[in-house]
Design a protein around this motif. Sequence first.
Motif, PDB file in Angstrom:
ATOM      1  N   PRO A  21       0.941  -1.294   0.059  1.00 15.06           N
ATOM      2  CA  PRO A  21       0.066   0.029  -0.045  1.00 15.06           C
ATOM      3  C   PRO A  21       0.897   1.168  -0.130  1.00 15.06           C
ATOM      4  O   PRO A  21       1.919   1.169   0.392  1.00 15.06           O
ATOM      5  CB  PRO A  21      -0.876  -0.272   1.240  1.00 15.06           C
ATOM      6  N   CYS A  22       0.321   2.351  -0.457  1.00 15.33           N
ATOM      7  CA  CYS A  22       1.037   3.733  -0.501  1.00 15.33           C
ATOM      8  C   CYS A  22       1.063   4.364   0.708  1.00 15.33           C
ATOM      9  O   CYS A  22       0.081   4.452   1.500  1.00 15.33           O
ATOM     10  CB  CYS A  22       0.512   4.628  -1.642  1.00 15.33           C
ATOM     11  N   ALA A  23       2.030   4.904   0.991  1.00 12.61           N
ATOM     12  CA  ALA A  23       2.250   5.701   2.321  1.00 12.61           C
ATOM     13  C   ALA A  23       1.469   7.044   2.076  1.00 12.61           C
ATOM     14  O   ALA A  23       1.041   7.342   0.814  1.00 12.61           O
ATOM     15  CB  ALA A  23       3.752   5.995   2.266  1.00 12.61           C
ATOM     16  N   ALA A  24       1.039   7.736   3.258  1.00 16.34           N
ATOM     17  CA  ALA A  24       0.335   8.848   2.966  1.00 16.34           C
ATOM     18  C   ALA A  24       0.953   9.890   2.200  1.00 16.34           C
ATOM     19  O   ALA A  24       2.156  10.334   2.284  1.00 16.34           O
ATOM     20  CB  ALA A  24       0.297   9.248   4.497  1.00 16.34           C
ATOM     21  N   GLY A  25      -0.155  10.341   1.255  1.00 13.68           N
ATOM     22  CA  GLY A  25       0.357  11.506   0.620  1.00 13.68           C
ATOM     23  C   GLY A  25       1.065  11.135  -0.917  1.00 13.68           C
ATOM     24  O   GLY A  25       1.500  11.711  -1.763  1.00 13.68           O
ATOM     25  N   LEU A  26       1.420   9.714  -1.056  1.00 21.80           N
ATOM     26  CA  LEU A  26       1.859   9.114  -2.228  1.00 21.80           C
ATOM     27  C   LEU A  26       0.832   8.377  -3.022  1.00 21.80           C
ATOM     28  O   LEU A  26      -0.208   7.713  -2.318  1.00 21.80           O
ATOM     29  CB  LEU A  26       3.136   8.248  -1.761  1.00 21.80           C
ATOM     30  N   ASP A  27       1.112   8.239  -4.179  1.00 24.69           N
ATOM     31  CA  ASP A  27       0.421   7.192  -5.080  1.00 24.69           C
ATOM     32  C   ASP A  27       1.320   6.783  -6.151  1.00 24.69           C
ATOM     33  O   ASP A  27       2.575   7.081  -6.314  1.00 24.69           O
ATOM     34  CB  ASP A  27      -0.756   7.651  -5.829  1.00 24.69           C
ATOM     35  N   GLU A  28       0.812   5.684  -6.819  1.00 25.57           N
ATOM     36  CA  GLU A  28       1.970   4.933  -7.689  1.00 25.57           C
ATOM     37  C   GLU A  28       2.336   5.862  -8.998  1.00 25.57           C
ATOM     38  O   GLU A  28       3.464   5.910  -9.287  1.00 25.57           O
ATOM     39  CB  GLU A  28       1.116   3.668  -8.507  1.00 25.57           C
ATOM     40  N   GLN A  29       1.441   6.975  -9.502  1.00 28.35           N
ATOM     41  CA  GLN A  29       1.995   7.939 -10.403  1.00 28.35           C
ATOM     42  C   GLN A  29       2.969   8.981  -9.954  1.00 28.35           C
ATOM     43  O   GLN A  29       4.012   9.165 -10.474  1.00 28.35           O
ATOM     44  CB  GLN A  29       0.804   8.463 -11.175  1.00 28.35           C
ATOM     45  N   TRP A  30       2.660   9.265  -8.692  1.00 28.91           N
ATOM     46  CA  TRP A  30       3.805  10.041  -7.976  1.00 28.91           C
ATOM     47  C   TRP A  30       5.202   9.333  -7.996  1.00 28.91           C
ATOM     48  O   TRP A  30       6.206   9.869  -8.260  1.00 28.91           O
ATOM     49  CB  TRP A  30       3.220  10.439  -6.656  1.00 28.91           C
ATOM     50  N   VAL A  31       5.067   8.203  -7.710  1.00 26.55           N
ATOM     51  CA  VAL A  31       6.592   7.483  -7.476  1.00 26.55           C
ATOM     52  C   VAL A  31       6.998   7.206  -8.761  1.00 26.55           C
ATOM     53  O   VAL A  31       8.184   7.447  -8.944  1.00 26.55           O
ATOM     54  CB  VAL A  31       6.216   6.084  -6.716  1.00 26.55           C
ATOM     55  N   ALA A  32       6.347   6.955  -9.871  1.00 27.83           N
ATOM     56  CA  ALA A  32       6.922   6.586 -11.234  1.00 27.83           C
ATOM     57  C   ALA A  32       7.408   8.088 -11.617  1.00 27.83           C
ATOM     58  O   ALA A  32       8.556   8.106 -12.283  1.00 27.83           O
ATOM     59  CB  ALA A  32       5.832   6.277 -12.059  1.00 27.83           C
ATOM     60  N   THR A  33       6.723   9.014 -11.410  1.00 28.41           N
ATOM     61  CA  THR A  33       7.484  10.524 -11.845  1.00 28.41           C
ATOM     62  C   THR A  33       8.443  10.889 -11.078  1.00 28.41           C
ATOM     63  O   THR A  33       9.512  11.643 -11.784  1.00 28.41           O
ATOM     64  CB  THR A  33       6.163  11.437 -11.629  1.00 28.41           C
ATOM     65  N   ALA A  34       8.537  10.755  -9.923  1.00 23.49           N
ATOM     66  CA  ALA A  34       9.871  11.017  -9.040  1.00 23.49           C
ATOM     67  C   ALA A  34      10.889  10.461  -9.544  1.00 23.49           C
ATOM     68  O   ALA A  34      11.975  10.510  -9.510  1.00 23.49           O
ATOM     69  CB  ALA A  34       9.587  10.757  -7.489  1.00 23.49           C
ATOM     70  N   LEU A  35      10.827   9.108 -10.146  1.00 23.88           N
ATOM     71  CA  LEU A  35      11.724   8.220 -10.492  1.00 23.88           C
ATOM     72  C   LEU A  35      12.107   8.519 -12.047  1.00 23.88           C
ATOM     73  O   LEU A  35      13.226   7.919 -12.451  1.00 23.88           O
ATOM     74  CB  LEU A  35      11.341   6.855 -10.525  1.00 23.88           C
ATOM     75  N   GLY A  36      11.138   9.357 -12.411  1.00 22.30           N
ATOM     76  CA  GLY A  36      11.459   9.522 -13.984  1.00 22.30           C
ATOM     77  C   GLY A  36      11.337   8.332 -14.893  1.00 22.30           C
ATOM     78  O   GLY A  36      11.870   8.333 -15.902  1.00 22.30           O
ATOM     79  N   LEU A  37      10.493   7.384 -14.642  1.00 24.51           N
ATOM     80  CA  LEU A  37      10.291   6.168 -15.372  1.00 24.51           C
ATOM     81  C   LEU A  37       8.621   6.124 -15.688  1.00 24.51           C
ATOM     82  O   LEU A  37       7.968   6.676 -14.973  1.00 24.51           O
ATOM     83  CB  LEU A  37      10.605   4.861 -14.334  1.00 24.51           C
ATOM     84  N   PRO A  38       8.218   5.519 -16.763  1.00 26.80           N
ATOM     85  CA  PRO A  38       6.816   5.097 -17.126  1.00 26.80           C
ATOM     86  C   PRO A  38       6.492   4.157 -16.168  1.00 26.80           C
ATOM     87  O   PRO A  38       7.209   3.338 -15.521  1.00 26.80           O
ATOM     88  CB  PRO A  38       7.165   4.396 -18.412  1.00 26.80           C
TER      89      PRO A  38
END
Length: 371
Positions: free
Chosen positions: A303-320
């Motif tokens: 599960p995602c930590a508070a304030g995060l979602d899957e798209q935010w994680v991918a964007t932060a990594l610069g990955l699709p």
Amino acid sequence: MDGSMASERPQGAEGRRGGPLIVTEDEDLLDDLLRLCAAAGTEPEVCHGVPGREGGWESAPLILVGDDAARRLRGVSRRRGVLLVGRDQDDPGVWQAAVELGADHVLRLPDAEPWLVDRIADAAEGVGRPALTVGVIGGRGGAGASTLACALAVTAARSGRRTMLIDGDPLGGGLDVLLGGEHADGRRWPDFAASRGRVAGGALEESLPRLHQLRVLSWDRGDTVVIPGEAMRAVLAAARRRGGVVVVDLPRRIDDAVVEALAQLDLGLLVVPAELRAVAAANRVASSVGMVLRDLRAVVRGPCAAGLDEQWVATALGLPLAGELPLEPGLLEAQEGGAPPGSAARGPLARFCAAFWDQALAGGLAGEALS
């Protein structure tokens, strides 16, 4: 190889088709060709005269004609996969004979030996479309990369696809253990540590443990923890030639073997728990892997930590984003009971993997996330 007379190759059917046909009366040349066939892992048929119309000339996957026999074969039916082989090409009559025979190539030994061994092995194996090859890497320790790699392989095999799972992490404990097959008969990585050049794909597949309808190359419980880059390149190339799908579980460190594996992947999946520290660690992994692998995608594990979602994680990594990997209740208990990851066909992990293969094998992963 000194000259090419045609660029087309014979089309290979899936599966092993037998050895080539050798046509020559030159005993020294025959010895050389037999040696090269042995190096390619196949046994040829030998004909000293003109092959019969209904014999090996029509059915052999490859025909090796000695330059001494070329003129005797005038008038035979033309077909693909005929190679004219000899030691002396200074005689222009050799080229004229090759034209009359319809040979694909004219080869001189020993210069062309490495190329010819590969061609013999390709013909014997019936090389077709290479396997879709997917690598799985953890963004941090304990991210669940090995679990996802096993689940992808189990799901692919359950759908009837030829599947091979390769354990590229010598310190990961062994994927055969995760699959419940640590005592299964078959070869492990130390048996291939000295592999160089070409490994026969069929022989590789048949030598590995068969677990849950798939073949797995894992580690034994010995001390060998390093595989040379050449061995990884040879083994993975052999696995890819068998077709179907190949899944490779890779460590986060980058050594020669990992670089060789990354170079042969069609797609990489970086498994990242949806936590800030995990994202920071995964960013360093992505930077290193991205220097070799062009197509790297994020799989965000919930599960995602508070304030995060899957798209935010991918964007932060610069990955699709390849998709969100949901939590599967009871997964650890099921594994302890002998059920491999992905074995519950209706579970969240298996559904994720099935959706991944449906899109990947249809060529539909161009920037799309898995639902």
